[in-house]
Design a protein around this motif. Sequence first.
Motif, short mmCIF file in Angstrom:
data_model
loop_
_atom_site.label_atom_id
_atom_site.label_comp_id
_atom_site.label_asym_id
_atom_site.label_seq_id
_atom_site.Cartn_x
_atom_site.Cartn_y
_atom_site.Cartn_z
N LEU A 1 0.85 -1.21 0.00
CA LEU A 1 0.00 0.00 0.00
C LEU A 1 0.87 1.25 0.00
N ALA A 2 1.91 1.24 0.81
CA ALA A 2 2.82 2.39 0.87
C ALA A 2 3.53 2.60 -0.47
N GLY A 3 3.99 1.51 -1.06
CA GLY A 3 4.69 1.61 -2.35
C GLY A 3 3.76 2.09 -3.45
N ALA A 4 2.58 1.48 -3.51
CA ALA A 4 1.61 1.88 -4.55
C ALA A 4 1.17 3.33 -4.35
N GLY A 5 1.01 3.71 -3.08
CA GLY A 5 0.59 5.09 -2.78
C GLY A 5 1.63 6.11 -3.18
N LEU A 6 2.90 5.81 -2.92
CA LEU A 6 3.98 6.74 -3.30
C LEU A 6 4.08 6.85 -4.83
N GLY A 7 3.88 5.73 -5.50
CA GLY A 7 3.90 5.76 -6.96
C GLY A 7 2.76 6.60 -7.50
N PHE A 8 1.58 6.47 -6.86
CA PHE A 8 0.42 7.27 -7.30
C PHE A 8 0.66 8.74 -7.01
N LEU A 9 1.32 9.04 -5.86
CA LEU A 9 1.59 10.42 -5.47
C LEU A 9 2.47 11.13 -6.50
N TRP A 10 3.29 10.36 -7.20
CA TRP A 10 4.15 10.94 -8.24
C TRP A 10 3.30 11.70 -9.27
#
Length: 361
Positions: A247-256
């Motif tokens: 979730l943290a990884g996917a969220g950071l990628g989305f935040l990009w």
Amino acid sequence: MLLYLTDYLSQHYSGFNLFGYLTFRAILSALTALSISLLVGPLMIRHLSIRQIGQQVRDLGPETHLLKAGTPTMGGALILIAICLSTLLWSRLDNYYVWVVLGVTLAFGTIGFVDDYRKLILQDSQGISVKAKLFWQSAAAITAALVLYYNAQDPAIEHALLIPFFKDLLIPLGGFYLVFTYLVIVGTSNAVNLTDGLDGLAIMPCVLVAGALGIFAYASGNAVFANYLGIPHIAGSGEMMVFCASLAGAGLGFLWFNTYPAQVFMGDIGALALGAAIGVVAVIVRQELILLLMGGVFVIETVSVILQVASFKLTGKRLFRMAPLHHHYELKGWAEPKVIVRFWIITVILVLIGLSSLKIR
Ligand code: 57M
């Protein structure tokens, strides 16, 4: 899934033992989800733009938001794909908590998708009715609560409310566990949904809170650490670290792509799913009150709406210039990035205080 392969290979090549370590798999899970989000993001944004799945902006909101009309939304679909693929790749699939948390996440994501689909593709501005949305959220949350209740390995712990900052202070919930769990999952889901009103405002606190819950999961799932820290040992809950990392990884990628000025919004498909995911993980690791603390921004945003509506109904006057609270600061003249980053900083502080409860008890 990959663990079946690495477990076999580790019998012949010792280096593959590395994949047996939860922390290593969590790191791989975060990196896998981050990579999927970053690589697929541009394709998704292009697809949403071509399909003209763009945000409709109500004219009631701050004027600055009118410029956002047409921004591609439903980007939460990418977050969910990244989370599911990464979790399925790197977690132990014989761990039932993994299926509970994926089931809740996808159930709430489906509710959000239907709402977004009706609003954006069928051009039905109402989306699904509030009653229908609450009904299906309740069905998903109560199902998860019943599964967790009747599969508890140690009801004395798993049906009790853990009071943070106190050693071994557990309050038995009995049947109220079902009601409480329902409120945590549905409440967190809708609180994140309300918070998702500025570029990156919801996703970063989700990343931070999920990361912290991953640490709680690691400690709770490890008998030695749980005993040393004086928190309940919940066998198997450690696998939630792999999910939280995804979730943290996917969220950071989305935040990009969602950072100001946003190229894409997550939509209800993302906001409802992420909130429910965080809520159910907090229930599994018995840290609901710590979630209330670390997710304080979600709580403040929701309370601001409740107070605003109550004040207006009772006195005809508004407490805030506009609710949720992030709009109040926008109307006070704070630039959008200023509101966003300050809410992030508050979340970092609350997460650090929450993590301190592992030692302060
Ligand atoms: C969820 N949705 C955003 C985007 C995002 C009862 C009332 C408090 C309900 C609340 C409401 O409608 N909440 C719905 C918030 C919307 O974002 C979309 O929704 C998804 C999340 N569910 O992914 O697809 C708008 O937010 C902005 N946005 C960004 N960047 C992002 O990364 O700028 C979103 C994500 C987008 C975009 O402008 O269009 C939202 O705000 O609706 N209602 C409100 O929050 C409204 N508040 C209000 O009416 N307050 C009243 C009373 C009811 C309390 C008052 O203060 O008197 C505000 N929101 C809007 N207009 N859009 C103000 C009026």
